[in-house]
Design a protein around this motif. Structure first.
Motif, PDB file in Angstrom:
ATOM      1  N   GLU A  17       0.849  -1.198   0.000  1.00  0.00           N
ATOM      2  CA  GLU A  17       0.000   0.000   0.000  1.00  0.00           C
ATOM      3  C   GLU A  17       0.886   1.249   0.000  1.00  0.00           C
ATOM      4  N   LYS A  18       0.314   2.386  -0.422  1.00  0.00           N
ATOM      5  CA  LYS A  18       1.085   3.630  -0.519  1.00  0.00           C
ATOM      6  C   LYS A  18       0.325   4.794   0.095  1.00  0.00           C
ATOM      7  N   LEU A  19       1.098   5.687   0.718  1.00  0.00           N
ATOM      8  CA  LEU A  19       0.584   6.977   1.157  1.00  0.00           C
ATOM      9  C   LEU A  19       0.931   8.010   0.092  1.00  0.00           C
ATOM     10  N   LYS A  20       0.044   8.947  -0.117  1.00  0.00           N
ATOM     11  CA  LYS A  20       0.271  10.038  -1.067  1.00  0.00           C
ATOM     12  C   LYS A  20       0.411  11.331  -0.271  1.00  0.00           C
ATOM     13  N   ILE A  21       1.543  12.034  -0.462  1.00  0.00           N
ATOM     14  CA  ILE A  21       1.823  13.285   0.228  1.00  0.00           C
ATOM     15  C   ILE A  21       1.792  14.399  -0.811  1.00  0.00           C
ATOM     16  N   THR A  22       0.915  15.380  -0.585  1.00  0.00           N
ATOM     17  CA  THR A  22       0.810  16.515  -1.502  1.00  0.00           C
ATOM     18  C   THR A  22       1.046  17.788  -0.703  1.00  0.00           C
ATOM     19  N   ILE A  23       1.949  18.629  -1.202  1.00  0.00           N
ATOM     20  CA  ILE A  23       2.234  19.909  -0.564  1.00  0.00           C
ATOM     21  C   ILE A  23       1.806  21.010  -1.534  1.00  0.00           C
ATOM     22  N   GLY A  24       1.053  21.956  -1.038  1.00  0.00           N
ATOM     23  CA  GLY A  24       0.611  23.068  -1.864  1.00  0.00           C
ATOM     24  C   GLY A  24      -0.504  22.712  -2.834  1.00  0.00           C
ATOM     25  N   GLY A  25      -1.131  21.569  -2.652  1.00  0.00           N
ATOM     26  CA  GLY A  25      -2.257  21.186  -3.494  1.00  0.00           C
ATOM     27  C   GLY A  25      -1.897  20.762  -4.899  1.00  0.00           C
ATOM     28  N   ASN A  26      -0.608  20.590  -5.187  1.00  0.00           N
ATOM     29  CA  ASN A  26      -0.172  20.242  -6.537  1.00  0.00           C
ATOM     30  C   ASN A  26       0.017  18.729  -6.651  1.00  0.00           C
ATOM     31  N   ASP A  27      -0.981  18.034  -7.196  1.00  0.00           N
ATOM     32  CA  ASP A  27      -0.917  16.574  -7.347  1.00  0.00           C
ATOM     33  C   ASP A  27       0.237  16.123  -8.241  1.00  0.00           C
ATOM     34  N   ALA A  28       0.642  16.967  -9.177  1.00  0.00           N
ATOM     35  CA  ALA A  28       1.731  16.587 -10.085  1.00  0.00           C
ATOM     36  C   ALA A  28       3.043  16.395  -9.332  1.00  0.00           C
ATOM     37  N   ASP A  29       3.197  17.075  -8.209  1.00  0.00           N
ATOM     38  CA  ASP A  29       4.422  16.973  -7.413  1.00  0.00           C
ATOM     39  C   ASP A  29       4.263  16.055  -6.209  1.00  0.00           C
ATOM     40  N   ALA A  30       3.197  15.266  -6.168  1.00  0.00           N
ATOM     41  CA  ALA A  30       2.945  14.387  -5.024  1.00  0.00           C
ATOM     42  C   ALA A  30       4.083  13.385  -4.854  1.00  0.00           C
ATOM     43  N   LYS A  31       4.354  13.063  -3.605  1.00  0.00           N
ATOM     44  CA  LYS A  31       5.341  12.041  -3.242  1.00  0.00           C
ATOM     45  C   LYS A  31       4.572  10.841  -2.695  1.00  0.00           C
ATOM     46  N   PHE A  32       5.153   9.657  -2.853  1.00  0.00           N
ATOM     47  CA  PHE A  32       4.496   8.440  -2.392  1.00  0.00           C
ATOM     48  C   PHE A  32       5.411   7.681  -1.446  1.00  0.00           C
ATOM     49  N   ILE A  33       4.815   7.103  -0.422  1.00  0.00           N
ATOM     50  CA  ILE A  33       5.538   6.253   0.517  1.00  0.00           C
ATOM     51  C   ILE A  33       4.936   4.864   0.385  1.00  0.00           C
ATOM     52  N   GLU A  34       5.736   3.934  -0.107  1.00  0.00           N
ATOM     53  CA  GLU A  34       5.252   2.559  -0.264  1.00  0.00           C
ATOM     54  C   GLU A  34       5.654   1.737   0.952  1.00  0.00           C
ATOM     55  N   ILE A  35       4.705   0.957   1.456  1.00  0.00           N
ATOM     56  CA  ILE A  35       4.949   0.102   2.609  1.00  0.00           C
ATOM     57  C   ILE A  35       5.486  -1.231   2.109  1.00  0.00           C
ATOM     58  N   LYS A  36       6.698  -1.554   2.550  1.00  0.00           N
ATOM     59  CA  LYS A  36       7.325  -2.834   2.207  1.00  0.00           C
ATOM     60  C   LYS A  36       7.297  -3.729   3.451  1.00  0.00           C
ATOM     61  N   ALA A  37       7.686  -4.967   3.299  1.00  0.00           N
ATOM     62  CA  ALA A  37       7.627  -5.933   4.411  1.00  0.00           C
ATOM     63  C   ALA A  37       8.432  -5.464   5.621  1.00  0.00           C
ATOM     64  N   ASP A  38       9.526  -4.735   5.388  1.00  0.00           N
ATOM     65  CA  ASP A  38      10.379  -4.315   6.506  1.00  0.00           C
ATOM     66  C   ASP A  38      10.236  -2.830   6.865  1.00  0.00           C
ATOM     67  N   THR A  39       9.243  -2.121   6.313  1.00  0.00           N
ATOM     68  CA  THR A  39       9.033  -0.705   6.614  1.00  0.00           C
ATOM     69  C   THR A  39       8.578  -0.540   8.061  1.00  0.00           C
ATOM     70  N   THR A  40       9.277   0.328   8.792  1.00  0.00           N
ATOM     71  CA  THR A  40       8.948   0.591  10.198  1.00  0.00           C
ATOM     72  C   THR A  40       8.256   1.952  10.334  1.00  0.00           C
ATOM     73  N   ILE A  41       7.733   2.202  11.517  1.00  0.00           N
ATOM     74  CA  ILE A  41       7.166   3.519  11.828  1.00  0.00           C
ATOM     75  C   ILE A  41       8.238   4.592  11.622  1.00  0.00           C
ATOM     76  N   GLY A  42       9.466   4.312  12.068  1.00  0.00           N
ATOM     77  CA  GLY A  42      10.570   5.251  11.883  1.00  0.00           C
ATOM     78  C   GLY A  42      10.865   5.521  10.412  1.00  0.00           C
ATOM     79  N   ASP A  43      10.723   4.492   9.563  1.00  0.00           N
ATOM     80  CA  ASP A  43      10.918   4.685   8.125  1.00  0.00           C
ATOM     81  C   ASP A  43       9.858   5.623   7.552  1.00  0.00           C
ATOM     82  N   VAL A  44       8.626   5.489   8.024  1.00  0.00           N
ATOM     83  CA  VAL A  44       7.553   6.381   7.565  1.00  0.00           C
ATOM     84  C   VAL A  44       7.884   7.816   7.948  1.00  0.00           C
ATOM     85  N   VAL A  45       8.371   8.026   9.162  1.00  0.00           N
ATOM     86  CA  VAL A  45       8.780   9.370   9.598  1.00  0.00           C
ATOM     87  C   VAL A  45       9.862   9.915   8.675  1.00  0.00           C
ATOM     88  N   SER A  46      10.883   9.106   8.374  1.00  0.00           N
ATOM     89  CA  SER A  46      11.970   9.542   7.481  1.00  0.00           C
ATOM     90  C   SER A  46      11.442   9.905   6.102  1.00  0.00           C
TER      91      SER A  46
END
Length: 184
Positions: free
Chosen positions: A45-74
Motif C-alpha cells: 500500500e502507498k501513502l500520497k503526500i501533496t504539498i501546496g495542493g499540486n498533485d503533479a508533485d505528489a510524493k508516495f511512501i510505499e509500505i514494504k515488508a520491513d518498513t517501520t514507523i521510523g521509516d515512515v517518519v523519514s
C-alpha cells in the motif's frame, strides 16, 4: 522617509503552518515496529503526500515488508514535511515546513490503495471530520446525533482519529487596505 502621521493596523489572521496530530496507536507501537507486524495486508500500500495542493508533485511512501514507523517518519521528512513519532503518546506529529496556505499539505491513501493505511497509522483526519459531522460536542465530550452514529462518537472520544489544522495566510488591514502574506 516615512510619512509622519497616525496609522491604523488590524490583524485579522496570523499565518500558520499546516499541522497534523495523529490518532493514538496501540501500546506496543514504537519507532522500530514494522507496519507488516501491525497488519500484513498493508504491504504494498502507498501513502500520497501533496504539498501546496499540486498533485503533479505528489510524493508516495510505499509500505514494504520491513518498513517501520521510523521509516515512515523519514519518508515524510524526505517528502518535505516536519515529522516525528512520539513513543510515549503513540502518535505522529506532522507539520509543513513553512507557514501559509500555499505550503499546506495533505496525506491520503494513494489512488490505487485498497486498504486503510491512513487509519492503521492513525493519520486519517478526513474520517475524523466526517465523524464530527455526525456528533455534537458538549463540555469536551462528543455525543452521537442519533444511535446509528454512536461508533463515530466513540472514536472521537477515544482520540483514535487524527486532527489537522490547515495552513493559512496572514491577513492585516493597514489604513483601510487589506494585505495578505504567507508569513507573519
Amino acid at each position: 522617509t516615512a510619512v509622519n502621521g497616525v496609522q491604523t493596523l488590524k490583524i485579522d489572521k496570523l499565518a500558520k503552518s499546516g499541522y497534523l496530530t495523529g490518532g493514538e496507536l496501540a501500546e506496543d507501537v514504537t519507532s522500530s515496529k514494522k507496519i507488516s507486524e501491525m497488519n500484513p495486508d498493508l504491504v504494498g500500500e502507498k501513502l500520497k503526500i501533496t504539498i501546496g495542493g499540486n498533485d503533479a508533485d505528489a510524493k508516495f511512501i510505499e509500505i514494504k515488508a520491513d518498513t517501520t514507523i521510523g521509516d515512515v517518519v523519514s519518508e515524510l521528512k524526505n517528502a518535505g514535511l516536519n515529522a516525528n513519532f512520539d513513543e510515549k503518546s503513540k502518535r505522529f506529529f506532522i507539520s509543513s515546513k513553512k507557514t501559509g496556505a500555499a505550503e499546506d499539505f495533505s496525506i491520503s491513501n494513494a489512488d490505487d490503495s485498497t486498504k486503510d493505511l491512513l487509519g492503521a497509522l492513525g493519520l486519517d483526519y478526513n474520517a475524523t471530520r466526517a465523524d464530527e459531522e455526525l456528533c455534537e460536542k458538549r463540555d469536551g465530550i462528543y455525543y452521537a446525533l442519533d444511535t446509528a452514529n454512536q461508533a463515530a462518537a466513540d472514536r472521537l472520544n477515544a482520540g483514535k482519529g487524527a486532527t489537522k489544522i490547515d495552513g493559512q495566510d496572514a491577513e492585516i488591514i493597514l489604513n483601510g487596505a487589506k494585505f495578505k502574506s504567507s508569513d507573519n
